[in-house]
Design an enzyme around this catalytic site. Structure first.
Site, short mmCIF file in Angstrom:
data_model
loop_
_atom_site.label_atom_id
_atom_site.label_comp_id
_atom_site.label_asym_id
_atom_site.label_seq_id
_atom_site.Cartn_x
_atom_site.Cartn_y
_atom_site.Cartn_z
N LYS A 166 30.92 37.07 45.25
CA LYS A 166 31.76 37.14 44.09
C LYS A 166 31.27 36.84 42.90
O LYS A 166 30.63 35.72 42.83
CB LYS A 166 33.00 36.35 44.32
CG LYS A 166 33.83 36.64 45.71
CD LYS A 166 34.75 35.65 45.91
CE LYS A 166 34.37 34.26 46.05
NZ LYS A 166 35.31 33.19 46.37
N GLY A 225 33.32 36.87 39.82
CA GLY A 225 34.32 36.70 38.93
C GLY A 225 34.67 38.12 38.05
O GLY A 225 34.87 39.04 38.88
N GLY A 266 32.84 41.55 39.20
CA GLY A 266 32.93 42.31 40.54
C GLY A 266 32.44 41.32 41.55
O GLY A 266 32.28 40.22 41.45
N ALA A 268 42.15 32.94 42.27
CA ALA A 268 41.85 34.37 42.48
C ALA A 268 40.63 34.30 43.71
O ALA A 268 40.72 35.51 44.49
CB ALA A 268 41.01 34.62 41.35
N GLY A 269 39.90 33.47 43.70
CA GLY A 269 38.86 33.65 44.80
C GLY A 269 39.65 33.24 46.19
O GLY A 269 39.26 34.07 47.07
N ASP A 270 40.51 32.49 46.33
CA ASP A 270 41.23 32.43 47.80
C ASP A 270 42.09 33.67 47.93
O ASP A 270 42.20 34.11 48.95
CB ASP A 270 42.20 31.24 47.65
CG ASP A 270 41.61 30.00 47.77
OD1 ASP A 270 40.55 29.93 48.22
OD2 ASP A 270 41.96 28.87 47.21
#
Lengths: 207, 207
Positions: A105, A107, A110, A136-138
């Site tokens: 990832k 951020g 993309g 956002a990551g989860d």
């Protein structure tokens, strides 16, 4: 000893035969204990981790990596785990550590999916405003594994769709505070957002 | 007075009716003098600039912007020119300054093309090794305007292709020292590289 090291998750029996497992970003020991409680080998074990565990529990982390199918980390974590600056080189090293699939990832830049020498790139949606990036990551990981669990298809083509789907879900997450935006989503919202990802990179290559 | 301010380019007569003009990254005064020497309005005037000119010649830069069609800058320059952190908001402000098209280059993170409320994203090719990044931006600009000049088509669809083509050329530039890699390129090399860009983002959106 700390709280995390003492945490000993007990999987309810109904969870033990899950076909899709997402190991959240906890200590490698906890992740290993979850894998150990599975009644049979899941179709896919995906895993998140972070620099912190690389710093304090690298050996154990490497053991867990041997037992999973898909690692989901960010670009800096990929560099630290592999010791390589180039994400292409980093992916080659990491894919030798156990997982068949690697998602890196980046951020707002993309995400990359690596699998058997192939690379897929999913853009992030350019947003006018990022209200709250927390989670956002989860959300990406949840959307990704949820999409795979629903479709049951582990082909590279479908993994690409899962990365796009996860990216779309993450793009909603940052629009409001906490899970507010996610809680109000409809299927139509999601379809329209995925269509935006298609439009964003779509071009007719006839040169 | 400095060397750049004294530089007064004289366009050969055969250049004065060019349909496609690329203003390289020099002082806005020099760029303006080039535009002034064109015998008729070109089909497309594209322009590169940088933070340095924003710092020391912003007023003149804004005048040049009113006379061009396409601005090509990087993300930090877009932020400085617009005063906006979000590239979407930055693009809205910059497109009100004159150009119809805006390309924002993000280096290893790809490039964005903005046009009439639409956004296209071109990825950068993930590379195992970047031998020498010098000249990648100029190579992008050259590939971009060269593609447009050859095709003569200024539709958004074709501008997308031009951004991909410029990105492909830039990906060659960094593979060797100076222009070494570019000098040895064949058309087949370029076609194969463009095909890699297609593969990189291609997915079947059937969810």
């Amino acid at each position: 000893m700390n709280v995390l090291a003492d945490f000993d998750p007990v999987l309810p029996e109904s969870y033990q035969s899950s076909e899709f497992v997402m190991l959240g970003n906890l200590t490698p020991d906890v992740q290993m204990r979850v894998i150990d409680q599975m009644a049979k080998r899941p179709k896919l074990i995906a895993m998140d981790t972070m620099n912190f565990w690389m710093n304090i529990a690298m050996e154990r982390l490497l053991e867990v990596l041997k037992r999973i199918d898909c690692l989901i980390i960010n670009d800096e974590e990929a560099r630290q785990l592999s010791g390589e600056r180039s994400l292409v080189k980093a992916s080659e090293k990491i894919l030798q550590m156990g997982p068949k699939y690697l998602v890196i990832k980046k951020g707002e830049h993309g995400a990359l999916l690596f699998y058997e020498g192939q690379i897929f790139f999913a853009p992030a949606l350019p947003l006018a405003e990022v209200f709250d990036p927390t989670g956002a990551g989860d959300t990406f990981a949840g959307g990704f594994i949820g999409f795979l669990a629903k479709s049951g298809d582990l082909s590279f083509e479908n993994m690409k769709r899962a990365v796009i789907f996860g990216s779309a879900m993450a793009s909603f997450c940052v629009e409001k505070f906490g899970i507010e935006r996610l809680a109000e989503l409809t299927n139509i919202d999601v379809k329209q957002r995925v269509a935006k990802f298609v439009d964003l990179v779509n071009f007719d290559a006839q040169l």
